[in-house]
Design an enzyme around this catalytic site. Structure first.
Site, short mmCIF file in Angstrom:
data_model
loop_
_atom_site.label_atom_id
_atom_site.label_comp_id
_atom_site.label_asym_id
_atom_site.label_seq_id
_atom_site.Cartn_x
_atom_site.Cartn_y
_atom_site.Cartn_z
N CYS A 1 7.03 -27.56 -17.51
CA CYS A 1 7.75 -26.51 -16.78
C CYS A 1 8.58 -25.73 -17.78
O CYS A 1 8.04 -25.22 -18.75
CB CYS A 1 8.59 -27.09 -15.64
SG CYS A 1 9.84 -28.29 -16.18
N ARG B 1 11.28 -30.36 -13.75
CA ARG B 1 10.41 -30.06 -12.61
C ARG B 1 9.03 -30.68 -12.84
O ARG B 1 8.37 -31.12 -11.90
CB ARG B 1 10.27 -28.53 -12.43
CG ARG B 1 11.50 -27.88 -11.82
CD ARG B 1 11.32 -26.37 -11.70
NE ARG B 1 11.45 -25.68 -12.97
CZ ARG B 1 11.30 -24.36 -13.14
NH1 ARG B 1 10.97 -23.60 -12.10
NH2 ARG B 1 11.47 -23.81 -14.32
#
Lengths: 101, 278
Positions: B233, B238
């Site tokens: 990410c 994430r």
């Protein structure tokens, strides 16, 4: 640039805020008894896809940095949910109040 | 592996707040969330100040992880339940980290802090005291961590999954929409990467989708799950969330998280970058 990716603490965005050339979506979440603090506020793009999420301040304030386009702001709270849409264009502040019931 | 092996529900959590051998740990980037109220009995881990090396861009090392967990009162035998804000991003990052250092008995609270709050469950400001332990970590399990050279080699050979939002993937935005957009590095994505935003793996209340829904999602995105996969990410948290979905919920064997992610890749000299939609 932020070191992290987490959503920062939210604060109110005065109407005369200098948005530094960015498209800023800001508003307040309200419930039946006025401002509603702590709601989870999600920004969705024109396809309805998730773009970002913040937790509104104790006074219900939230803010997103976006681009021009059609956006939906959706608020989730233990007491219910609600949403509002906005179309953005030129950089500036776009106010998006959201009512939860 | 089943969902129950890696996730607990908020209802289970509430019933097990004082179960011996179960430790709840809140992991956030914004640590004021914990101060404002947390799950009763939960200790806090500060993602930035406690899990990252203060000087180099890297994690705390094995000795640092041992010291941290010992000070938090977590022992090798404890079942650790991680949860946090931001849809469990940093909790998922910590989960990956616990696995990296060999702590097998760890689960995520499904839905994290958000689900707990939306359920209207109790939060407290009382900070628990736990007795210090002598935690012993294993060497890093590098089968779940990807570094930059491997990522460059993976272009057009392994699955690369970019879990940022579509606007970050195409280069329209440089950062998530809740952050200001100033940014020095190049925008775009790693060539051949598929864009499957992390949010597609989660429901609105922050809980993970089912293994079947996840399989459908990645099949639709054209991911060949028989191939090794690397998720990335912007800074790697994430993508920890997606790593969790792929490896822990779908049971894929060879899945790595590239924690250097876009802030590293987008600053490398000479590597290829793709712009726009795939």
């Amino acid at each position: 640039m932020s070191d992290g990716c987490g959503a920062p603490a939210q604060t109110a965005t005065p109407a005369d805020t200098d948005t530094q050339g960015q498209v800023v979506l800001a508003g307040k979440v309200t419930g039946n008894d006025g401002p509603l603090g702590g709601a989870y506020v999600r920004l969705l793009n024109d396809d309805g896809d998730f773009v970002g999420e913040v937790q509104a301040s104790a006074d219900g304030d939230f803010r997103f940095y976006a681009a021009s386009g059609e956006w939906t702001v959706r608020a989730l709270h233990a007491s219910g949910s609600g949403e509002a849409s906005v179309r953005t264009g030129e950089p500036g502040l776009y106010e998006v109040p959201v009512t939860v019931n | 592996m089943s969902r129950e092996d890696v996730l607990v529900t908020t209802a289970w959590a509430e019933e097990n707040l004082s179960t011996p051998g179960v430790v709840f740990v809140e992991v956030d980037e914004d640590t004021t969330a914990y101060d404002g109220g947390h799950i009763p009995g939960a200790v806090r881990i500060d993602w930035k100040n406690e899990l990252q090396d203060p000087v180099r861009r890297d994690f705390v090392d094995k000795a640092g992880f041992e010291k941290l967990l010992s000070e938090k009162g977590i022992s090798n035998d404890d079942l650790v339940i991680l949860y946090g804000g931001n849809n469990n991003w940093f909790a998922a990052y910590a989960y990956w980290y616990f696995k990296l250092y060999g702590h097998d008995s760890v689960k995520l609270l499904d839905g994290g802090r958000k689900k707990w709050e939306l359920d209207g469950r109790e939060l407290t400001t009382e900070v628990p005291t736990r007795e210090k332990t002598n935690y012993v970590a294993s060497e890093q399990d590098l089968s779940i961590r990807a570094f930059r050279d491997e990522v460059v080699d993976a272009i057009n050979t392994k699955n690369l999954i970019d879990v940022r939002s579509p606007d970050e993937f195409t280069g329209k935005l440089n950062a998530p929409a809740h952050l200001p957009q100033e940014s020095a590095q190049r925008s775009g994505h790693i060539p051949s990467a598929a864009n499957v935003p992390w949010a597609k793996t989660a429901n609105e209340d922050g809980t993970f989708k089912t293994a079947e829904e996840l399989a459908e999602l990645y099949a639709e995105a054209g991911i060949d799950t028989s191939k090794p996969t690397i998720a990335y990410c912007r800074i790697g948290e994430r993508s920890s969330h997606t790593w969790f979905a792929l490896r822990e919920l779908m049971g894929l064997q060879d899945v790595k998280n590239y924690d250097g992610s876009w802030t590293e890749y987008g600053s490398l000299v000479g590597v290829p970058i793709e712009l726009g939609e795939k």
